[in-house]
Scaffold this motif. Structure first.
Motif, PDB file in Angstrom:
ATOM      1  N   MET A   1      45.995  24.933  53.221  1.00 41.47           N
ATOM      2  CA  MET A   1      46.010  26.144  52.426  1.00 41.47           C
ATOM      3  C   MET A   1      46.116  27.339  53.374  1.00 41.47           C
ATOM      4  O   MET A   1      45.306  27.490  54.280  1.00 41.47           O
ATOM      5  N   PRO A   2      47.094  28.191  53.172  1.00 41.34           N
ATOM      6  CA  PRO A   2      47.254  29.348  54.071  1.00 41.34           C
ATOM      7  C   PRO A   2      46.117  30.345  53.876  1.00 41.34           C
ATOM      8  O   PRO A   2      45.529  30.442  52.802  1.00 41.34           O
ATOM      9  N   ARG A   3      45.835  31.072  54.949  1.00 45.94           N
ATOM     10  CA  ARG A   3      44.784  32.080  54.880  1.00 45.94           C
ATOM     11  C   ARG A   3      45.237  33.247  54.016  1.00 45.94           C
ATOM     12  O   ARG A   3      46.410  33.606  54.001  1.00 45.94           O
ATOM     13  N   ARG A   4      44.296  33.822  53.353  1.00 48.51           N
ATOM     14  CA  ARG A   4      44.546  34.989  52.522  1.00 48.51           C
ATOM     15  C   ARG A   4      44.787  36.195  53.426  1.00 48.51           C
ATOM     16  O   ARG A   4      44.143  36.350  54.451  1.00 48.51           O
ATOM     17  N   GLU A   5      45.747  37.033  53.057  1.00 42.33           N
ATOM     18  CA  GLU A   5      46.015  38.242  53.826  1.00 42.33           C
ATOM     19  C   GLU A   5      44.793  39.156  53.744  1.00 42.33           C
ATOM     20  O   GLU A   5      44.182  39.302  52.687  1.00 42.33           O
ATOM     21  N   ARG A   6      44.423  39.760  54.867  1.00 42.08           N
ATOM     22  CA  ARG A   6      43.255  40.627  54.905  1.00 42.08           C
ATOM     23  C   ARG A   6      43.492  41.867  54.043  1.00 42.08           C
ATOM     24  O   ARG A   6      44.501  42.533  54.158  1.00 42.08           O
ATOM     25  N   ARG A   7      42.539  42.134  53.178  1.00 41.62           N
ATOM     26  CA  ARG A   7      42.627  43.290  52.303  1.00 41.62           C
ATOM     27  C   ARG A   7      41.558  44.304  52.693  1.00 41.62           C
ATOM     28  O   ARG A   7      40.549  43.946  53.286  1.00 41.62           O
ATOM     29  N   THR A   8      41.787  45.552  52.355  1.00 42.77           N
ATOM     30  CA  THR A   8      40.787  46.575  52.619  1.00 42.77           C
ATOM     31  C   THR A   8      40.312  47.152  51.292  1.00 42.77           C
ATOM     32  O   THR A   8      41.071  47.190  50.311  1.00 42.77           O
ATOM     33  N   TYR A   9      39.063  47.582  51.281  1.00 42.81           N
ATOM     34  CA  TYR A   9      38.453  48.118  50.071  1.00 42.81           C
ATOM     35  C   TYR A   9      37.799  49.453  50.387  1.00 42.81           C
ATOM     36  O   TYR A   9      37.244  49.642  51.460  1.00 42.81           O
ATOM     37  N   THR A  10      37.832  50.342  49.433  1.00 39.21           N
ATOM     38  CA  THR A  10      37.205  51.649  49.623  1.00 39.21           C
ATOM     39  C   THR A  10      35.685  51.495  49.547  1.00 39.21           C
ATOM     40  O   THR A  10      35.170  50.553  48.923  1.00 39.21           O
ATOM     41  N   PRO A  11      34.961  52.422  50.162  1.00 37.37           N
ATOM     42  CA  PRO A  11      33.498  52.395  50.045  1.00 37.37           C
ATOM     43  C   PRO A  11      33.040  52.465  48.580  1.00 37.37           C
ATOM     44  O   PRO A  11      32.044  51.835  48.212  1.00 37.37           O
ATOM     45  N   GLU A  12      33.773  53.176  47.743  1.00 40.33           N
ATOM     46  CA  GLU A  12      33.417  53.288  46.333  1.00 40.33           C
ATOM     47  C   GLU A  12      33.545  51.940  45.621  1.00 40.33           C
ATOM     48  O   GLU A  12      32.696  51.569  44.811  1.00 40.33           O
ATOM     49  N   PHE A  13      34.605  51.204  45.926  1.00 43.26           N
ATOM     50  CA  PHE A  13      34.791  49.884  45.325  1.00 43.26           C
ATOM     51  C   PHE A  13      33.654  48.960  45.736  1.00 43.26           C
ATOM     52  O   PHE A  13      33.073  48.252  44.909  1.00 43.26           O
ATOM     53  N   LYS A  14      33.315  48.970  47.027  1.00 42.35           N
ATOM     54  CA  LYS A  14      32.234  48.128  47.523  1.00 42.35           C
ATOM     55  C   LYS A  14      30.915  48.476  46.847  1.00 42.35           C
ATOM     56  O   LYS A  14      30.159  47.589  46.442  1.00 42.35           O
ATOM     57  N   ALA A  15      30.647  49.771  46.713  1.00 43.24           N
ATOM     58  CA  ALA A  15      29.402  50.212  46.084  1.00 43.24           C
ATOM     59  C   ALA A  15      29.325  49.759  44.631  1.00 43.24           C
ATOM     60  O   ALA A  15      28.272  49.296  44.170  1.00 43.24           O
ATOM     61  N   ARG A  16      30.427  49.881  43.907  1.00 40.86           N
ATOM     62  CA  ARG A  16      30.438  49.437  42.503  1.00 40.86           C
ATOM     63  C   ARG A  16      30.225  47.930  42.409  1.00 40.86           C
ATOM     64  O   ARG A  16      29.499  47.442  41.536  1.00 40.86           O
ATOM     65  N   ALA A  17      30.860  47.173  43.307  1.00 41.40           N
ATOM     66  CA  ALA A  17      30.709  45.717  43.294  1.00 41.40           C
ATOM     67  C   ALA A  17      29.261  45.321  43.595  1.00 41.40           C
ATOM     68  O   ALA A  17      28.681  44.481  42.898  1.00 41.40           O
ATOM     69  N   VAL A  18      28.672  45.931  44.610  1.00 40.10           N
ATOM     70  CA  VAL A  18      27.282  45.623  44.964  1.00 40.10           C
ATOM     71  C   VAL A  18      26.364  46.009  43.806  1.00 40.10           C
ATOM     72  O   VAL A  18      25.410  45.279  43.489  1.00 40.10           O
ATOM     73  N   ASN A  19      26.646  47.134  43.165  1.00 41.52           N
ATOM     74  CA  ASN A  19      25.833  47.581  42.035  1.00 41.52           C
ATOM     75  C   ASN A  19      25.824  46.546  40.908  1.00 41.52           C
ATOM     76  O   ASN A  19      24.805  46.345  40.249  1.00 41.52           O
ATOM     77  N   LEU A  20      26.947  45.889  40.682  1.00 38.64           N
ATOM     78  CA  LEU A  20      27.007  44.855  39.641  1.00 38.64           C
ATOM     79  C   LEU A  20      25.995  43.744  39.905  1.00 38.64           C
ATOM     80  O   LEU A  20      25.359  43.238  38.982  1.00 38.64           O
ATOM     81  N   ALA A  21      25.831  43.385  41.172  1.00 37.95           N
ATOM     82  CA  ALA A  21      24.923  42.304  41.516  1.00 37.95           C
ATOM     83  C   ALA A  21      23.467  42.771  41.587  1.00 37.95           C
ATOM     84  O   ALA A  21      22.570  42.104  41.077  1.00 37.95           O
ATOM     85  N   LEU A  22      23.238  43.907  42.223  1.00 34.24           N
ATOM     86  CA  LEU A  22      21.859  44.330  42.462  1.00 34.24           C
ATOM     87  C   LEU A  22      21.240  45.074  41.279  1.00 34.24           C
ATOM     88  O   LEU A  22      20.053  44.899  41.010  1.00 34.24           O
ATOM     89  N   GLU A  23      22.000  45.892  40.596  1.00 27.58           N
ATOM     90  CA  GLU A  23      21.442  46.715  39.520  1.00 27.58           C
ATOM     91  C   GLU A  23      21.661  46.121  38.132  1.00 27.58           C
ATOM     92  O   GLU A  23      20.805  46.258  37.272  1.00 27.58           O
ATOM     93  N   GLU A  24      22.801  45.484  37.938  1.00 25.17           N
ATOM     94  CA  GLU A  24      23.114  44.964  36.605  1.00 25.17           C
ATOM     95  C   GLU A  24      22.764  43.489  36.447  1.00 25.17           C
ATOM     96  O   GLU A  24      22.920  42.931  35.374  1.00 25.17           O
ATOM     97  N   GLY A  25      22.320  42.870  37.531  1.00 25.82           N
ATOM     98  CA  GLY A  25      21.811  41.506  37.442  1.00 25.82           C
ATOM     99  C   GLY A  25      22.830  40.390  37.373  1.00 25.82           C
ATOM    100  O   GLY A  25      22.472  39.250  37.100  1.00 25.82           O
ATOM    101  N   LYS A  26      24.087  40.677  37.623  1.00 27.29           N
ATOM    102  CA  LYS A  26      25.082  39.607  37.634  1.00 27.29           C
ATOM    103  C   LYS A  26      24.915  38.799  38.917  1.00 27.29           C
ATOM    104  O   LYS A  26      24.500  39.317  39.946  1.00 27.29           O
ATOM    105  N   SER A  27      25.250  37.529  38.859  1.00 29.89           N
ATOM    106  CA  SER A  27      25.122  36.700  40.062  1.00 29.89           C
ATOM    107  C   SER A  27      26.168  37.118  41.088  1.00 29.89           C
ATOM    108  O   SER A  27      27.271  37.566  40.736  1.00 29.89           O
TER     109      SER A  27
END
Length: 76
Positions: A1-27
């Motif tokens: 399986m080929p490696r996935r191309e490296r992607r970059t994410y904005t700090p805002e995207f990362k913060a929203r994603a982390v918030n889903l797990a830590l604040e909203e209780g999603k796994s």
């Protein structure tokens, strides 16, 4: 399986994603899957967010401290 191309994410995207797990209780696994992230990358974001909030393990570097260290080592 080929490696996935490296992607970059904005700090805002990362913060929203982390918030889903830590604040909203999603796994973490479900958030990573829903956002098409690797689980390991997402775990790093969560660990860093906790360190930035002062909830990480003792001695953990915040994002600012880590950036300063990287800049100092690159300028040497």
């Amino acid at each position: 399986m080929p490696r996935r191309e490296r992607r970059t994410y904005t700090p805002e995207f990362k913060a929203r994603a982390v918030n889903l797990a830590l604040e909203e209780g999603k796994s973490r696994a479900q958030v990573a899957k829903d956002l098409d992230l690797t689980r390991s990358a997402f775990e790093i974001w969560v660990r860093q967010a906790r360190a930035d909030a002062g909830q990480g393990p003792s001695g953990a570097l915040t994002t600012v401290e880590s950036t300063k260290r990287t800049l100092r080592s690159n300028s040497s």
